[in-house]
Design a protein around this motif. Structure first.
Motif, mmCIF file in Angstrom:
data_model
loop_
_atom_site.group_PDB
_atom_site.id
_atom_site.type_symbol
_atom_site.label_atom_id
_atom_site.label_comp_id
_atom_site.label_asym_id
_atom_site.label_seq_id
_atom_site.Cartn_x
_atom_site.Cartn_y
_atom_site.Cartn_z
ATOM 1 N N ALA A 181 46.769 -109.584 30.468
ATOM 2 C CA ALA A 181 45.618 -108.782 30.037
ATOM 3 C C ALA A 181 46.070 -107.407 29.562
ATOM 4 O O ALA A 181 45.632 -106.914 28.511
ATOM 5 N N LEU A 182 46.966 -106.778 30.319
ATOM 6 C CA LEU A 182 47.477 -105.466 29.923
ATOM 7 C C LEU A 182 48.360 -105.564 28.677
ATOM 8 O O LEU A 182 48.355 -104.671 27.826
ATOM 9 N N GLN A 183 49.125 -106.660 28.591
ATOM 10 C CA GLN A 183 49.966 -106.851 27.405
ATOM 11 C C GLN A 183 49.103 -106.948 26.146
ATOM 12 O O GLN A 183 49.433 -106.381 25.097
ATOM 13 N N ILE A 184 47.998 -107.665 26.257
ATOM 14 C CA ILE A 184 47.108 -107.827 25.106
ATOM 15 C C ILE A 184 46.466 -106.489 24.746
ATOM 16 O O ILE A 184 46.309 -106.159 23.561
ATOM 17 N N ASP A 185 46.101 -105.704 25.762
ATOM 18 C CA ASP A 185 45.558 -104.371 25.488
ATOM 19 C C ASP A 185 46.551 -103.539 24.678
ATOM 20 O O ASP A 185 46.166 -102.788 23.777
#
Length: 246
Positions: free
Chosen positions: A208-212
């Protein structure tokens, strides 16, 4: 939070986010749990806590601010509230709670091991009425503290399909937001999904953070470069985010 006739449940979801620091603060966690119980339980049980608040509020007018309850005070009040009826406390994503490596300008800061100490004490004080459910990744400082309690271990292979579905949905959203050129690039989509899934490590939070982060990139080349250098752990990614903020 919820309350049945003879059973009350309080819940907190931890998030380590610089925009929401209270979500990772052990004292804020127990304060939130205590507040829910005060709201849900009969007023005669919460009367001592309300009286304490009024005292602190009056003192606060003199000193300019209301003193917040400390971790141990919250734990003691929770034990008192559970004297006559069962209370269940759910703390989700404990690993996101501030750890012992956290550096604070306040000398009296607390970490998740302090929170676990208070939880141990609450359970020991009233094992019949106080039940605690914790969810967490298998972090090295948390694991040994929970070995004497019942554990259910969910491996990466068990929740892998759910994580992959989550990644696909989030990547679809990413590509739609980026416009037609990205949306029609099936090879790029496949590369992103595969890279994130391979490094998810059984977690939803990491991809999720990587996609952000990918949202901030403007070109296909920059995305591919990022995919080849993705942080392997959530701690590495958090450190990277902190460095960008500093």
């Amino acid at each position: 939070m919820s309350s049945e006739e003879n059973h009350t449940v309080a819940y907190f979801y931890c998030i380590r986010d610089t925009k929401q620091p209270k979500k990772a603060d052990p004292e804020e966690i127990l304060r939130a749990i205590l507040k829910q119980l005060v709201i849900l339980l009969p007023s005669h049980l919460s009367a001592p806590i309300k009286a304490k608040y009024e005292t602190e509020r009056k003192d606060g007018k003199t000193h300019g601010s209301i003193r917040r309850l400390r971790l141990e005070e919250c734990a003691n009040f929770i034990v008192g509230l559970a004297t006559d009826r069962p209370v269940s406390i759910v703390i989700d994503a404990l690993d996101e709670c501030r750890d012992s490596k956290y550096k604070s300008s306040e000398s009296g800061h607390t970490d998740r091991l302090d929170l676990l100490d208070r939880i141990d004490e609450m359970i020991a004080a009233n094992p019949s009425n106080i039940k605690v459910f914790l969810s967490s990744r298998d972090d090295g400082d948390i694991r040994p503290r929970l070995v004497n309690y019942p554990n259910i271990v969910i491996s990466a292979s068990q929740n892998g399909p759910d994580i992959l579905r989550f990644i696909k949905e989030r990547v679809d959203r990413l590509l739609k937001k980026k416009g037609r050129l990205w949306r029609n690039d099936e090879r790029l989509k496949e590369d992103i999904i595969n890279a994130l899934n391979q490094r998810a490590g059984g977690m939803f939070r990491l991809p999720a953070l990587q996609i952000d982060y990918l949202y901030s990139l403007e070109t296909r080349q920059s995305v591919l470069k990022r995919l080849s250098t993705l942080p392997e752990t959530l701690r590495e990614l958090h450190n990277e985010i902190y460095q960008q903020i500093l």
